[in-house]
Enzyme design. Structure first.
Site, PDB file in Angstrom:
ATOM      1  N   LYS A  38      -9.024 -61.179 -22.562  1.00  0.00           N
ATOM      2  CA  LYS A  38      -8.419 -60.362 -21.876  1.00  0.00           C
ATOM      3  C   LYS A  38      -6.863 -60.347 -22.078  1.00  0.00           C
ATOM      4  O   LYS A  38      -6.139 -59.409 -21.990  1.00  0.00           O
ATOM      5  CB  LYS A  38      -8.272 -60.674 -20.211  1.00  0.00           C
ATOM      6  CG  LYS A  38      -9.475 -60.678 -19.535  1.00  0.00           C
ATOM      7  CD  LYS A  38      -9.429 -60.906 -17.939  1.00  0.00           C
ATOM      8  CE  LYS A  38     -10.713 -61.106 -17.304  1.00  0.00           C
ATOM      9  NZ  LYS A  38     -10.638 -61.585 -16.184  1.00  0.00           N
ATOM     10  N   ILE A  96      -2.235 -65.084 -28.467  1.00  0.00           N
ATOM     11  CA  ILE A  96      -1.728 -66.135 -28.670  1.00  0.00           C
ATOM     12  C   ILE A  96      -2.638 -67.020 -29.558  1.00  0.00           C
ATOM     13  O   ILE A  96      -3.750 -67.189 -29.087  1.00  0.00           O
ATOM     14  CB  ILE A  96      -1.100 -66.907 -27.595  1.00  0.00           C
ATOM     15  CG1 ILE A  96      -0.134 -68.008 -27.970  1.00  0.00           C
ATOM     16  CG2 ILE A  96      -2.036 -67.321 -26.675  1.00  0.00           C
ATOM     17  CD1 ILE A  96       0.721 -68.601 -26.743  1.00  0.00           C
ATOM     18  N   ASP A  98      -3.647 -70.862 -30.370  1.00  0.00           N
ATOM     19  CA  ASP A  98      -3.291 -72.173 -30.054  1.00  0.00           C
ATOM     20  C   ASP A  98      -4.179 -73.227 -31.122  1.00  0.00           C
ATOM     21  O   ASP A  98      -3.528 -73.560 -32.173  1.00  0.00           O
ATOM     22  CB  ASP A  98      -3.937 -72.619 -28.497  1.00  0.00           C
ATOM     23  CG  ASP A  98      -2.932 -72.260 -27.384  1.00  0.00           C
ATOM     24  OD1 ASP A  98      -1.636 -72.524 -27.716  1.00  0.00           O
ATOM     25  OD2 ASP A  98      -3.120 -71.322 -26.690  1.00  0.00           O
ATOM     26  N   SER A  99      -5.382 -73.610 -30.685  1.00  0.00           N
ATOM     27  CA  SER A  99      -6.151 -74.645 -31.517  1.00  0.00           C
ATOM     28  C   SER A  99      -6.711 -73.611 -32.656  1.00  0.00           C
ATOM     29  O   SER A  99      -6.788 -74.355 -33.987  1.00  0.00           O
ATOM     30  CB  SER A  99      -7.287 -75.069 -30.901  1.00  0.00           C
ATOM     31  OG  SER A  99      -8.290 -74.232 -30.539  1.00  0.00           O
ATOM     32  N   GLY A 100      -6.989 -72.462 -32.374  1.00  0.00           N
ATOM     33  CA  GLY A 100      -7.400 -71.435 -33.695  1.00  0.00           C
ATOM     34  C   GLY A 100      -8.956 -71.735 -33.773  1.00  0.00           C
ATOM     35  O   GLY A 100      -9.674 -71.067 -34.416  1.00  0.00           O
ATOM     36  N   LEU A 101      -9.755 -72.593 -32.797  1.00  0.00           N
ATOM     37  CA  LEU A 101     -11.263 -72.719 -32.850  1.00  0.00           C
ATOM     38  C   LEU A 101     -11.699 -71.547 -32.673  1.00  0.00           C
ATOM     39  O   LEU A 101     -12.673 -70.940 -33.415  1.00  0.00           O
ATOM     40  CB  LEU A 101     -11.676 -73.678 -32.193  1.00  0.00           C
ATOM     41  CG  LEU A 101     -12.943 -74.132 -32.111  1.00  0.00           C
ATOM     42  CD1 LEU A 101     -13.477 -74.744 -33.645  1.00  0.00           C
ATOM     43  CD2 LEU A 101     -13.329 -75.172 -31.295  1.00  0.00           C
ATOM     44  N   ASP A 154      -1.637 -65.122 -19.105  1.00  0.00           N
ATOM     45  CA  ASP A 154      -1.867 -65.509 -17.691  1.00  0.00           C
ATOM     46  C   ASP A 154      -1.946 -67.064 -17.310  1.00  0.00           C
ATOM     47  O   ASP A 154      -2.073 -67.857 -18.335  1.00  0.00           O
ATOM     48  CB  ASP A 154      -3.220 -64.861 -17.359  1.00  0.00           C
ATOM     49  CG  ASP A 154      -4.518 -65.769 -17.438  1.00  0.00           C
ATOM     50  OD1 ASP A 154      -5.132 -66.129 -16.777  1.00  0.00           O
ATOM     51  OD2 ASP A 154      -4.591 -65.846 -18.818  1.00  0.00           O
TER      52      ASP A 154
END
Length: 169
Positions: A38, A96, A98-101, A154
């Site tokens: 989302k 965004i 973050d980990s990219g996983l 969020d």
């Protein structure tokens, strides 16, 4: 909220610049802008209005399964794009990194559908991704290592509506 990390005017200016760069990068062929829901919906909405070329828009929803604190690495598409991907330029839009996983797994899944090209546009990148195998070609901002909300981001489904990005920490 502790502080505003990126104000409304700064975000709008950067989205305009990204739109111009995307317009220049894709002069021909069918472009599909694919939003990862989302979190990307506000960014994607503003972004596509700044891209000055024909394009299509679709969305996908992905989930990683595993424990409550770590992804198993298995990504399941909860909503798969209705649009055929073969032969198109695909620009995957993320809020965004973050980990990219999840993003790496999605890139693998989408590349199997034989697009003409497949790239990432991310609004924010925390630069902590250990599993990201394909860096975004278009990037809004390097993000502070804080929990961010607003402009689609969020916390427990709250704060997405804010016109700026703020830190909750």
């Amino acid at each position: 909220m502790r502080r505003v990390a990126f104000d409304e005017a700064t975000i709008a200016a950067r989205v305009r610049e990204l739109g111009e760069a995307i317009t220049d990068a894709y002069p021909d062929g069918k472009l599909l802008v694919l939003g990862l829901l989302k979190g990307s919906f506000i960014f994607l909405s503003d972004l596509v209005r700044q891209i000055r070329r024909p394009l299509q828009v679709d969305f996908l929803v992905a989930a990683s399964y595993g424990s409550d604190t770590a992804s198993s690495g298995n990504v399941r598409l909860l909503y798969d794009p209705e649009t055929r991907l073969e032969g198109k330029h695909i620009l995957l839009v993320e809020d965004i990194i973050d980990s990219g996983l999840t993003l790496s797994r999605l890139m693998t899944l989408l590349s199997e559908r034989q697009p003409r090209s497949l790239e990432i546009c991310a609004l924010l990148h925390k630069r902590i991704a250990t599993e990201l195998h394909h860096e975004p070609i278009f990037l809004g901002f390097d993000a502070p290592h804080e929990f961010l909300v607003g402009y689609g981001l969020d916390h427990a489904e709250n704060f997405r509506h804010l016109p700026y990005i703020a830190s909750l920490q």
